[in-house]
Design a protein around this motif. Structure first.
Motif, short mmCIF file in Angstrom:
data_model
loop_
_atom_site.label_atom_id
_atom_site.label_comp_id
_atom_site.label_asym_id
_atom_site.label_seq_id
_atom_site.Cartn_x
_atom_site.Cartn_y
_atom_site.Cartn_z
N SER A 153 40.50 10.10 63.53
CA SER A 153 40.98 11.27 64.28
C SER A 153 41.45 12.39 63.36
O SER A 153 41.70 13.50 63.82
N GLU A 154 41.61 12.07 62.07
CA GLU A 154 42.06 13.10 61.13
C GLU A 154 40.92 13.95 60.59
O GLU A 154 41.14 14.86 59.79
N LEU A 155 39.74 13.62 60.99
CA LEU A 155 38.57 14.26 60.41
C LEU A 155 38.64 15.78 60.53
O LEU A 155 38.87 16.32 61.61
N LEU A 156 38.43 16.44 59.43
CA LEU A 156 38.43 17.91 59.40
C LEU A 156 37.04 18.47 59.14
O LEU A 156 36.67 19.49 59.68
N ILE A 157 36.32 17.79 58.28
CA ILE A 157 35.03 18.31 57.88
C ILE A 157 33.98 17.23 58.09
O ILE A 157 34.11 16.12 57.58
N LEU A 158 32.96 17.61 58.81
CA LEU A 158 31.90 16.65 59.08
C LEU A 158 30.56 17.33 58.85
O LEU A 158 30.26 18.37 59.46
N LYS A 159 29.78 16.75 57.98
CA LYS A 159 28.49 17.35 57.67
C LYS A 159 27.39 16.37 58.03
O LYS A 159 27.31 15.27 57.49
N LEU A 160 26.54 16.81 58.93
CA LEU A 160 25.51 15.93 59.47
C LEU A 160 24.12 16.57 59.35
O LEU A 160 23.23 16.25 60.12
N GLY A 161 24.01 17.46 58.39
CA GLY A 161 22.74 18.16 58.26
C GLY A 161 21.57 17.21 58.07
O GLY A 161 21.71 16.15 57.43
N LEU A 162 20.42 17.60 58.61
CA LEU A 162 19.19 16.85 58.45
C LEU A 162 19.22 15.46 59.08
O LEU A 162 18.36 14.65 58.82
N CYS A 163 20.25 15.19 59.86
CA CYS A 163 20.28 13.92 60.57
C CYS A 163 19.63 14.16 61.94
O CYS A 163 20.33 14.39 62.94
N SER A 164 18.34 14.12 61.94
CA SER A 164 17.64 14.58 63.14
C SER A 164 17.78 13.62 64.30
O SER A 164 17.47 13.97 65.44
#
Lengths: 584, 523
Positions: free
Chosen positions: A434-445
């Protein structure tokens, strides 16, 4: 006052009854600028308290500058970096009538319109000036720097990318400001060994020095080694510096705590080893993208830093499992390690590394292709404190590894899963953080609205989300995001070409949004842009490249409503910085 | 040299045909004033004529208020009391030669600082101690320049005052007594042969009367001589030595005592005569008489005189034969007596090559006739020096806030690192008018600097040596038109004795300046 009491009833009267000092104390505890703004809009007492108490000011337009400076006499920090079209005349005029005796910090980053006359007026008006930031004033030269040098009490100065500054300007500064403690000369390409030498002689108080990208050589390091209080030295991409220079540097006083030699091509582990010989209290060692082979002497010397070393960056180095094990055994107190693009990083190596380094909070394993879920398992098992995990292009990991991380590392704030081919199940596990601030999911089609729904429902603190080329994402995901993650500031939706105007309509409720990238969203039109422009008041940068369907109406809306907008990228290769911005 | 000196006193008076060139130079005062160093006979003649007033100056000074080491007071006394003694109605300072004197004052102020800093040390250390000798020599040279100026300035008034001075001032008589017959010296000088490599005898005869004058100075004005004649201190104590030869012996023993790091006798000393040194060509065609600088050019030239000169043997470099036999180590002596490069100097330092001799002689003892066309300030006697300078002239773009310019940035930064508060001045500083606050001191300093260059040749601090030479040349040039010629005619017969004396005080000039030679001279 009586009017207020009448208008706002008991509450307003209660506020008005408090002294300005108390109200100031209250305001000091209000973190968010928006909330403070709400306070002073609601009550004149708060407005007065803020006027008397306000320490920091960030001005976005030059017209109200003079009035603002007179309104806030207690200012200590003045940020003019975003002040549009500020120039010498307006700055001098604004400074003329104001009492700026308290100002200690001034930020003029990217204030390209300000020349030496304006700086002259500024330095004259602010006798207590201690910190000046001129970074990215690409037009600034010796004359400007000489004007700043008149501030004799200066302690910190950033001249980053002041392209016109030469040794002469530097000499002006070091002679004029002998108390200098922190100086950044990054990208001042004209500065040479002679200037650095003079700096070392004239500024004995220097604690932090950045000579990145300078064409200085080993002689500079010889001079720098005479700085007895130097704690932090950055020399990124100094290609003229080699092991001999580091050897010279090691002769100095044993004061260095942080050294950055990243991308300095001619530095090898041999030089770093001799550097460690001379400086036994190093806390941060950044040798990213400069080392190619690990030397035994370096490894053994790293062990000497067992107690102190907390940050180690070895990006691009060829490492084996045994090397990682040695590092793990040698440096127990590591908090951050970066092994991105290191060949030879295996599950075995990572597990032997993290077995001893339980304090790790930041682990960068970008492009360590050999890693599998086993590595994540061992990280999750040993490093419960992990806050940042970068796993870009670790294509062998799966949702099982992510699950372990999510379970064991509740503090996770940032995770980069770009190009990791994770699926919705992984996001479901991640939603536990729940503390997540930055999430990068690029190219995860394979990520779809379903996975993002988990994130939206649980990660309310998210401020940055990267969905680059997540082609399965549709308007529904945006609706969920707009509903759950109100704090998002940066959102990348490039090439998510299923998104339409209705999705952008949802985005309009993200008031915090500052950066939005919508590249190649061919379905969106002026209508969607209008809703974004109207809703996202804080929008600063907007990328609209190859959004072929956008018409003039959208741009008109942007011009009309997005008053904080500073940059819009339209067609490919063109970018139009906008002048329209407004005061905070 | 001495032959030149000896003749000079006469030639200038008699205008002998052999010295036609020199007398012709007399017409060109500028050039002549500057020429004094360069063995130019006419120079010595002229100060000689003005000299009769000179010993009285010292005499007056010594009797009245001598000892304070302050130069300014001394010099002021030198020329102020005298008019009051001789010709009270004439006011020297203000109107007539105001420009000259103001110029002189500037220079005196500069020298004063140096001397003041030295004066305490000088009184502590015994005179002539080697520690401070260099500084003393520096001051000596500076004072010498001042004296020249004074004399030149005073020269115009001499005709009116010489008689009372000579008759009334006992110091003059004393001086003349100790010196014996000045005429005798003059004649002996005249009789000297002017052979090229045999100057030692003239040197011997020369040095005594030279020393003699020093001694007279010592007795008359001791402090003055202390400062002026530091280089002669070793023999300065022999005030009572009337016999030249003995004096010379003393000097030689001094030489032995002082010691030289070069083993004497390990090399052959050659001494070229000045004419030879200054000759534009050293190789002459035996047939047509044309001169060449290089032997190779002469050989090429000889081909035109016949086929016999075209053979490979005739065209070959002739030096190979001489190289076969072991050539003795040869060193060269400067013909200028009193110069440290002269073999009679007690700290003789030989010159290595003929080229060294030429450059040394031109730089040290010749007029600086080449003026830089860009700055119109710097003068050189060797044209190569001028060319070197012109390469960098005007390129002193690195300017400090104190006004000092540097040709190289690292030198400026070294300067800035050394001195607290100095900062580099940005180039725009002088251009800008609106710069206001920080700019004004810079430009002021600039003006001062320019002023010092233009008006005071001393340059006071950094590089004394080149400035010294420049100073002397410029000063004499500056004053000579006013003073020297007028005194020429009036002095002739009466001051004859004074003449030959007077050539001596100027012979110490070169010696004083020569002591600086090794530093900037020939390398």
């Amino acid at each position: 006052m009586s009017e207020e009491v009448q208008r706002y009833g008991g509450g307003g009267g209660g506020v008005g009854a408090l002294s300005l000092d108390l109200l100031g104390q209250v305001l000091d505890r209000v973190r968010e600028p928006r909330d403070r703004k709400a306070c002073r809009l609601v009550s004149r007492a708060f407005a007065r308290a803020e006027a008397a108490h306000r320490r920091a000011l960030r001005v976005l337009r030059r017209e109200p500058l003079a009035r603002l400076l007179r309104t806030f006499p207690a200012l200590e920090r003045l940020d003019l970096s975003a002040c549009a079209s500020l120039d010498d005349a307006s700055l001098a005029a604004a400074l003329a009538g104001a009492d700026l005796a308290g100002i200690r910090r001034v930020c003029l980053a990217r204030a390209n319109g300000v020349g030496w006359r304006g700086l002259d007026a500024l330095v004259t008006a602010c006798p207590k000036l201690e910190v000046v930031d001129l970074s990215h004033c690409v037009g600034a030269g010796d004359r400007e720097v000489a004007a700043v040098a008149a501030a004799t009490g200066l302690r910190e100065l950033s001249l980053e990318k002041c392209l016109g500054v030469t040794d002469m300007g530097l000499a002006k500064v070091v002679v004029g400001c002998p108390k200098l403690e922190k100086l950044s000369l990054k990208w001042c390409r004209e500065i040479s060994d002679i200037g650095i030498d003079l700096l070392s002689k004239k500024c004995p108080e220097l604690r932090s020095l950045d000579i990145s990208y300078l064409k200085v050589g080993n002689e500079s390091l010889r001079s720098i080694s005479s700085l007895e209080k130097l704690e932090e030295l950055a020399m990124v991409c100094c290609s003229c510096i080699d092991d001999d220079g580091l050897e010279l540097l090691s002769k100095g006083s044993n004061s260095l705590q942080s050294v950055d030699v990243s991308r300095s091509d001619h530095v090898t582990t041999q030089g770093l080893a001799s550097l460690i010989d001379g400086h036994n209290f190093l806390q941060k060692l950044n040798a990213a993208d400069c080392l190619h082979e690990m030397g035994q002497r370096f490894l053994t010397n790293l062990a000497k830093l067992k107690e102190t070393l907390t940050v180690l960056r070895l990006d691009g180095l060829e490492v084996s499992a045994s090397v990682l094990q040695a590092i793990g055994e040698g440096c127990n107190n590591l908090v951050e390690i970066s092994l991105s693009k290191c060949n030879g990083v295996t599950d075995e190596g990572i597990s032997s590394l993290v077995a001893r380094c339980s304090h790790l909070r930041v682990i960068d394993l970008t492009c360590c292709h050999l890693l599998t879920d086993n590595a994540l398992d061992s990280i999750a098992e040993n490093c419960k404190m992990v806050e940042c995990l970068r796993l870009e292009s670790c294509s062998s990991i799966s949702e099982k590894g992510v699950e372990q991380i999510a379970i064991c590392c509740p503090n996770l704030k940032e995770i980069d899963l770009t190009d990791c081919r994770v699926n919705d199940a992984a996001l479901q596990h991640l939603a536990k953080c729940s503390e997540l601030l930055i999430l990068k999911l690029g190219l995860c089609s394979s990520i779809s609205d379903k996975g993002l729904a988990f994130i939206s429902s649980n990660c309310g603190k998210l401020i940055e989300l990267d969905l680059y080329r997540c082609t399965s994402v549709t308007d529904d995901a945006l609706a969920a995001l707009a509903n759950g993650c109100k704090k998002i500031k940066m959102l990348n939706l490039c090439y998510c070409n299923k998104i339409t105007d209705s999705g952008l309509g949802h985005l309009g409720s993200l008031e915090e949004l500052t950066n939005l990238e919508l590249r190649c969203l061919v379905r969106i039109t002026g209508i969607g842009i209008s809703s974004v422009a109207i809703g996202c008041k804080n929008l600063i940068e907007l990328d609209l490249k190859r959004c072929y369907s956008i018409d003039d109406a959208g741009l008109w809306a942007l011009a009309r409503y997005a008053l904080n907008l500073r940059q819009v990228n339209f067609l490919q290769g063109f970018s139009y910085p906008l002048e329209s911005s407004k005061e905070e | 040299m001495e032959s030149g000196l000896g003749r000079s006193s006469e030639t200038s008076l008699k205008a002998s045909p052999s010295m036609a060139s020199n007398t012709s130079r007399n017409t060109d005062l500028d050039q002549q004033g500057g020429r004094f160093n360069s063995m130019d006979q006419s120079f010595f003649a002229r100060p000689g004529q003005s000299f009769p007033a000179f010993p009285p100056l010292f005499g007056v000074q010594s009797s009245s208020l001598y000892l304070p080491d302050d130069n300014e007071a001394k010099i002021g006394n030198q020329f102020e009391p005298n008019p009051s003694l001789n010709n009270p109605t004439v006011d020297w300072d203000p109107q007539v030669m105001l420009s000259n004197l103001s110029f002189l004052e500037q220079k005196i102020k500069q020298v004063k600082d140096i001397v003041q800093s030295m004066s305490s040390r000088e009184s502590q250390v015994a005179g002539g101690s080697s520690e401070v000798q260099a500084k003393q020599q520096l001051v000596t040279a500076d004072l010498t320049c001042i004296i020249i100026q004074l004399i030149s300035t005073a020269g115009s008034l001499l005709p009116s005052m010489k008689n009372p001075l000579l008759s009334s001032n006992p110091a003059v008589r004393h001086l003349s007594n100790t010196l014996g017959s000045p005429m005798g010296f003059g004649s002996s000088c005249n009789q000297r042969p002017s052979s090229n490599n045999e100057v030692t005898i003239p040197d011997i005869t020369k040095t005594p009367d030279y020393e003699e004058l020093m001694n007279s100075f010592n007795t008359a004005t001791q402090g003055e001589s202390d400062e002026l004649m530091k280089c002669q201190n070793s023999c300065g104590g022999e005030g009572s030595e009337p016999i030249p030869m003995e004096d010379h012996d003393v000097k030689e023993s001094d030489d032995g005592g002082e010691g030289e790091n070069l083993p004497p006798g390990s090399y052959v000393v050659l001494q070229l005569e000045k004419e030879e040194i200054l000759a534009p060509h050293t190789h002459f065609c035996l047939i047509c008489g044309k001169g060449f600088k290089r032997d190779a050019n002469l050989r090429m030239h000889m081909r035109g005189h016949g086929d016999e000169y075209k053979t490979p043997a005739a065209l070959a470099k002739p030096s190979k034969d001489s190289s076969s036999e072991p050539a003795p180590v040869t060193r060269y002596s400067c013909p200028y007596v009193g110069c440290k490069r002269n073999k009679e100097h007690r700290k003789f330092q030989p010159l290595k090559t003929i080229l060294c001799v030429k450059n040394h002689y031109k730089r040290s003892h010749c007029d600086k006739s080449y003026t830089c066309s860009r700055c119109n300030t710097k003068k050189f006697s060797v044209i190569a020096d001028l060319k070197t300078h012109e390469k960098h002239c005007g390129r002193d773009k690195w300017l400090c806030s104190c006004g000092t310019t540097f040709s190289r940035k690292d030198k400026l930064f070294g300067h800035v690192a050394l001195f607290q508060g100095h900062t580099p001045a940005l180039p725009m500083d002088d251009v800008k008018v609106t710069g206001a606050s920080e700019q004004s001191p810079d430009s002021e300093a600039m003006n001062n600097m320019v002023g010092s260059i233009v008006y005071n040749f001393a340059g006071s601090s950094s590089d004394d040596i080149p400035n010294l030479d420049m100073k002397m040349a410029d000063d004499t040039r500056y004053f000579s038109p006013l003073c020297i010629d007028p005194c020429f005619g009036g002095l002739d017969d009466f001051t004859r004795p004074g003449f030959d004396i007077s050539e001596n005080p100027f012979s110490f000039l070169p010696s004083g300046s020569c002591s600086f030679e090794p530093q900037n001279g020939d390398s």
